[in-house]
Write an enzyme that holds these catalytic residues in place. Structure first.
Site, PDB file in Angstrom:
ATOM      1  N   THR A 224      32.344  69.962  64.958  1.00  9.09           N
ATOM      2  CA  THR A 224      31.872  68.837  64.147  1.00  9.09           C
ATOM      3  C   THR A 224      32.451  67.529  64.667  1.00  9.09           C
ATOM      4  O   THR A 224      33.530  67.524  65.241  1.00  9.09           O
ATOM      5  CB  THR A 224      32.345  69.089  62.705  1.00  9.09           C
ATOM      6  OG1 THR A 224      31.622  70.199  62.195  1.00  9.09           O
ATOM      7  CG2 THR A 224      32.151  67.910  61.801  1.00  9.09           C
ATOM      8  N   ASP A 255      30.489  71.431  54.011  1.00  2.00           N
ATOM      9  CA  ASP A 255      31.210  70.324  53.364  1.00  2.00           C
ATOM     10  C   ASP A 255      30.774  68.945  53.858  1.00  2.00           C
ATOM     11  O   ASP A 255      30.939  67.951  53.153  1.00  2.00           O
ATOM     12  CB  ASP A 255      32.714  70.465  53.637  1.00  2.00           C
ATOM     13  CG  ASP A 255      33.022  70.441  55.135  1.00  2.00           C
ATOM     14  OD1 ASP A 255      32.324  71.140  55.900  1.00  2.00           O
ATOM     15  OD2 ASP A 255      33.942  69.711  55.542  1.00  2.00           O
ATOM     16  N   THR A 275      36.891  68.349  59.261  1.00  4.15           N
ATOM     17  CA  THR A 275      36.268  69.389  60.086  1.00  4.15           C
ATOM     18  C   THR A 275      36.978  70.707  59.821  1.00  4.15           C
ATOM     19  O   THR A 275      38.204  70.749  59.705  1.00  4.15           O
ATOM     20  CB  THR A 275      36.333  69.070  61.591  1.00  4.15           C
ATOM     21  OG1 THR A 275      35.843  70.213  62.313  1.00  4.15           O
ATOM     22  CG2 THR A 275      37.736  68.740  62.067  1.00  4.15           C
ATOM     23  N   GLY A 276      36.211  71.771  59.714  1.00  6.40           N
ATOM     24  CA  GLY A 276      36.842  73.064  59.472  1.00  6.40           C
ATOM     25  C   GLY A 276      35.895  73.968  58.711  1.00  6.40           C
ATOM     26  O   GLY A 276      34.684  73.729  58.663  1.00  6.40           O
ATOM     27  N   GLY A 278      33.904  74.899  56.147  1.00 10.63           N
ATOM     28  CA  GLY A 278      33.366  74.020  55.112  1.00 10.63           C
ATOM     29  C   GLY A 278      33.487  74.516  53.688  1.00 10.63           C
ATOM     30  O   GLY A 278      33.713  73.733  52.767  1.00 10.63           O
TER      31      GLY A 278
END
Ligand code: ASP
Length: 360
Positions: A224, A255, A275-276, A278
């Site tokens: 992302t 997210d 970022t991660g 979501g």
């Protein structure tokens, strides 16, 4: 792991202070407390360890991050708004095939690209976001159009694309987003699932532990993109854009387009791009939680980011990272994954970019 840094405030020399005195004490005082122009970007967090990429690949990632920083910073330097600065950086990263946003997005379980994006203006707390986009070249431009040209905050799928047509945004064929590297990652994942007799399993490929059995960490990283900035008027802005998580279900929304989870900006507290994984970022309202800790608990930006990423997110089992910028220029790039593509450029300094955790 975290890469934290605290921005120096702009200090004026004696000559500059004398010059300010000529235009009045109030404006000198005002300028003394002015935060430095600052932009932070990320290109995703995940299982990024030294050795994963060749030196040439690393150089390509770092070069793209630096270019994105420079493009955004040029807007700030020219007196442009933070919103334009982050838009410039994010559209560049969307156009780059290296990141999981725009061209180069990951594939859904049924082999399609579905993109999400968001943007928020810290001065007004206006926000715009889009989800499930398949044909708009730069989803962040559509999110911005939703914020500025519609009475809504979020538009999805066909309705969002119809609105894009009214706004004369650039359309592309869905195949524009496909890159061979992502496609082969997708095919490899399908093959692994078949082999393991796990067809139809819903565990996200981009889970926190990557895939230790196969050692195939490359496809288990996130990619992302996002940016946060503060401009000469002291306004903050944040934006995020993604292809989501590989093998996500058709229609899954992460997210990124959820204001308060993947993005947040408020001049009174901070600007965040996430970022991660979501689902965890949504459950914890990660972006808003960080700004709320700054606003209500009086924490510094790095303290708030640390608490949310290293305590709350970690405890819940999620992983990823954030870039955060406060109204005084205080900033943090914090992640609990192994690495995060990231960069920062502060007035008077040189661009700084990194991929891995500290010490690597
Ligand atoms: N947060 C994104 C999502 O869950 C993925 C990422 O950051 O790479 O859609």
């Amino acid at each position: 792991m975290s890469g934290l840094s605290r921005s120096p405030f702009v200090r004026f020399g004696i000559a500059a202070v004398a010059a300010c005195a000529m235009v009045g004490a109030a404006s000198a005082a005002e300028k003394m407390s002015k935060p430095p122009l600052t932009i932070l970007i990320h290109g995703g967090a995940g299982a990024l360890e030294k050795g994963l990429y060749t030196p040439e690949e690393e150089a390509a990632f770092l070069g793209a991050l630096e270019e994105a920083l420079r493009l955004g910073y040029a807007v700030l330097e020219g007196g442009g708004p933070a919103l334009d600065a982050i838009t410039a950086s994010i559209t560049y990263l969307e156009d780059s095939p290296l990141f999981n946003a725009g061209r180069g997005a990951v594939f859904t379980r049924d082999g399609k690209n579905e993109l999400d994006a968001s943007i928020m203006d810290g001065a007004t707390r206006n926000a715009g976001s889009v989800a499930g986009i398949t044909r708009i070249k730069n989803p962040v431009l559509l999110a911005r159009a939703v914020m500025e040209k519609s009475e809504h905050v979020m538009l999805i799928g066909e309705g969002a694309e119809e609105f894009a047509r009214e706004q004369d945004l650039e359309f592309v064929s869905p195949s524009y987003f496909r890159t061979e590297r992502r496609w082969s990652d997708y095919k490899a994942r399908l093959a692994r699932e078949k082999e393991a007799g796990r067809q139809g399993a819903l565990d996200p490929v981009t889970g926190p532990a990557g895939n230790p059995e196969t050692g195939d960490a490359r496809q288990d990283k996130y990619g992302t993109v996002g940016a946060v900035a503060i401009d000469a008027d002291g306004n903050l802005a944040a934006g995020t854009s993604t292809g989501g998580m590989m093998m996500k279900r058709y229609g899954r929304v992460g997210d990124v387009p959820i204001v308060g989870a993947g993005v947040y900006a408020d001049n009174g507290s901070c600007a965040v791009s996430s970022t991660g994984w979501g689902e965890y970022f949504i459950r914890l309202s990660v972006a808003r939680e960080i700004c709320a800790q700054v606003e209500y608990a009086g924490k510094t930006v790095p303290e708030a980011a640390n608490d949310v990423i290293h305590n709350r997110l970690q405890t819940l089992g999620g992983d990823g990272g954030v870039i955060v910028l406060g109204p005084d220029g205080d900033h943090a790039m914090t992640f609990n994954s192994k690495g995060m593509f990231r960069g920062v450029l502060v007035e008077g300094g040189a661009p700084q970019t990194a991929i891995y955790g500290e010490g690597e």
